[in-house]
Design a protein around this motif. Structure first.
Motif, mmCIF file in Angstrom:
data_model
loop_
_atom_site.group_PDB
_atom_site.id
_atom_site.type_symbol
_atom_site.label_atom_id
_atom_site.label_comp_id
_atom_site.label_asym_id
_atom_site.label_seq_id
_atom_site.Cartn_x
_atom_site.Cartn_y
_atom_site.Cartn_z
ATOM 1 N N VAL A 108 2.602 5.586 -3.434
ATOM 2 C CA VAL A 108 3.016 5.537 -1.555
ATOM 3 C C VAL A 108 2.046 5.121 -0.983
ATOM 4 O O VAL A 108 2.121 3.937 -0.204
ATOM 5 C CB VAL A 108 4.088 6.773 -1.465
ATOM 6 N N GLY A 109 0.646 5.601 -0.873
ATOM 7 C CA GLY A 109 -0.068 5.333 -0.998
ATOM 8 C C GLY A 109 -0.578 3.939 -0.974
ATOM 9 O O GLY A 109 -0.999 2.720 0.250
ATOM 10 N N GLN A 110 -0.149 3.242 -2.183
ATOM 11 C CA GLN A 110 -1.090 1.658 -2.228
ATOM 12 C C GLN A 110 0.097 0.545 -1.942
ATOM 13 O O GLN A 110 -0.450 -0.369 -1.199
ATOM 14 C CB GLN A 110 -0.724 1.902 -3.854
ATOM 15 N N PHE A 116 1.245 1.131 1.088
ATOM 16 C CA PHE A 116 0.993 1.336 2.301
ATOM 17 C C PHE A 116 -0.626 -0.030 2.338
ATOM 18 O O PHE A 116 -0.344 -0.643 3.006
ATOM 19 C CB PHE A 116 0.506 2.765 2.838
ATOM 20 N N LEU A 117 -1.652 0.074 0.988
ATOM 21 C CA LEU A 117 -2.296 -0.997 1.831
ATOM 22 C C LEU A 117 -2.140 -1.937 1.638
ATOM 23 O O LEU A 117 -2.362 -3.119 2.309
ATOM 24 C CB LEU A 117 -3.634 -0.468 0.834
ATOM 25 N N TRP A 131 0.836 -3.096 2.322
ATOM 26 C CA TRP A 131 1.140 -3.498 3.336
ATOM 27 C C TRP A 131 1.023 -4.034 5.050
ATOM 28 O O TRP A 131 0.793 -4.558 6.120
ATOM 29 C CB TRP A 131 2.909 -2.028 4.451
ATOM 30 N N LEU A 132 -0.122 -2.725 4.819
ATOM 31 C CA LEU A 132 -2.011 -2.994 6.277
ATOM 32 C C LEU A 132 -2.150 -4.778 4.962
ATOM 33 O O LEU A 132 -2.429 -5.280 6.304
ATOM 34 C CB LEU A 132 -3.160 -2.379 5.646
ATOM 35 N N GLY A 191 0.834 1.142 -7.536
ATOM 36 C CA GLY A 191 2.464 0.518 -5.866
ATOM 37 C C GLY A 191 2.748 -1.018 -6.139
ATOM 38 O O GLY A 191 4.213 -1.075 -5.529
ATOM 39 N N LEU A 242 10.171 -4.073 2.567
ATOM 40 C CA LEU A 242 8.844 -4.539 1.433
ATOM 41 C C LEU A 242 9.207 -5.632 1.165
ATOM 42 O O LEU A 242 7.913 -5.848 0.015
ATOM 43 C CB LEU A 242 9.496 -2.630 0.601
ATOM 44 N N PRO A 266 5.343 -7.285 1.602
ATOM 45 C CA PRO A 266 4.381 -6.403 0.832
ATOM 46 C C PRO A 266 4.390 -7.326 -0.835
ATOM 47 O O PRO A 266 3.337 -7.022 -1.274
ATOM 48 C CB PRO A 266 4.687 -5.230 1.091
#
Lengths: 125, 227
Positions: free
Chosen positions: A8-10, A12-13, A15-16, A59, B63, B66
């Protein structure tokens, strides 16, 4: 559990990076898609060693593996264009088929010719 | 029909069609073609409109951005091969991508198709997430663009390997690049069955062609469409 959090964290990265790139594209009115700028940005960050591949692999892999899932809801939008395809569908055949043949043959021939001439250069040295 | 049920339906159909595709390895059974057809047929007979499906669509595609950015990762992992034969690879990809886009747009134009269709056909060899963006930038429609992308991906995957062989294109780098330039992700999956080098090259071609075409698209596509 730990792996899930990492994934999830990756994501998010990723997505950032996408979010920042989209913002840059809008702010500077750049004529390219935000996702393409994001891709170039990530490639640069990886090449520069600022982001490590291991920070993203967990991710990125599920997203890449199921990339085609995202196209399904978008392609369903075709139902709004039904009439257009029943009336003019036959006209689409020639451009789609011919251009695919052109892509396969030109890319194949050009690359094969260029790599062959390089091999010969290498052989004569 | 609540959004949750439409999302569950889409996910289930994707998972089932993916199973069928992985089992048969037949390009005609690719998940996008199969799932989309079934969904449209179901909607047609139950009277569900695209308007009702839209909230679910927005959640499901959240998504996609990303995921497109993540395409940089396989490109980065293949940088060694890319740098080894940099010039032939870059030149071949850009030449092929430009040739196919130009052929498609001009033939569509002279077939008397509407400007909307002509603009949507331009990115048909580019990987879907970026083809969608290009179609938005150049006056096309994202759903029509995806349809052309999937048609090209499927058609190229079916005829590609044997057409390349009959044209005596045997070099693995050339075969991989040709499949990636023509049929993006679907072509990559197909030619990967011939070997890892071919697969890696197709992945490189798909990413580089997408970047190259999005850079030239805003100027070149409108110019070509209005020629």
């Amino acid at each position: 559990m730990q792996n899930l959090l990492k994934t999830v964290g990756q994501i998010f990265l990723l997505w950032l990076i996408y979010f920042i790139s989209t913002w840059i594209v809008e702010f500077f009115h750049l004529p390219i898609p935000g996702s393409v700028l994001g891709m170039l940005l990530l490639f640069a960050l990886l090449s520069g060693g600022i982001i490590k591949e291991q920070w993203l692999a967990l991710g990125a892999n599920p997203l890449l593996k199921h990339l085609s899932f995202f196209f399904i809801p978008i392609a369903v939008g075709l139902m709004e264009w039904g009439e257009l395809f029943t009336q003019k569908g036959h006209l689409l055949f020639l451009p789609l088929v011919m251009s695919a043949l052109v892509a396969l043959i030109t890319t194949g021939i050009v690359v094969q010719a260029l790599t062959k001439s390089r091999e010969q250069e290498g052989g004569s040295n | 029909m609540p959004t949750t049920i439409l999302i569950i339906l889409t996910v289930l159909l994707y998972l089932i069609s993916r199973k069928i595709f992985l089992h048969t390895k037949n390009p005609l059974f690719n998940p996008v073609l199969l799932s989309t057809t079934v969904i449209i047929i179901i909607f047609h007979y139950t009277g569900i409109t695209f308007e009702q499906y839209k909230p679910g669509k927005d959640i499901m595609t959240f998504l996609l951005g990303p995921a497109t950015v993540a395409l940089a990762l396989p490109l980065y992992l293949n940088r060694a091969v890319l740098l080894q034969v940099l010039f032939p690879i870059l030149f071949g990809i850009c030449f092929g991508a430009l040739a196919t886009l130009t052929t498609a747009v001009l033939l569509a134009k002279f077939s008397g198709l509407d400007a909307l269709i002509v603009a949507s056909i331009a990115p048909k060899s580019i990987t879907a997430p970026i083809a969608i963006e290009i179609s938005r930038l150049t006056g096309g429609d994202p759903a029509i663009a995806v349809a052309f992308v999937v048609f090209t991906g499927t058609f190229g995957s079916i005829i590609g390997p044997s057409l390349l062989s009959s044209c005596k294109i045997t070099n693995p780098i050339a075969r991989g690049l040709a499949m990636g330039v023509t049929s993006h992700g679907q072509g990559t999956a197909t030619i990967l069955q011939e070997g890892a080098l071919q697969g890696a090259m197709a992945g490189v071609a798909m990413a580089v062609a997408a970047i190259f075409i999005s850079l030239i698209a805003p100027l070149y596509i409108p110019w070509l469409v209005n020629l």
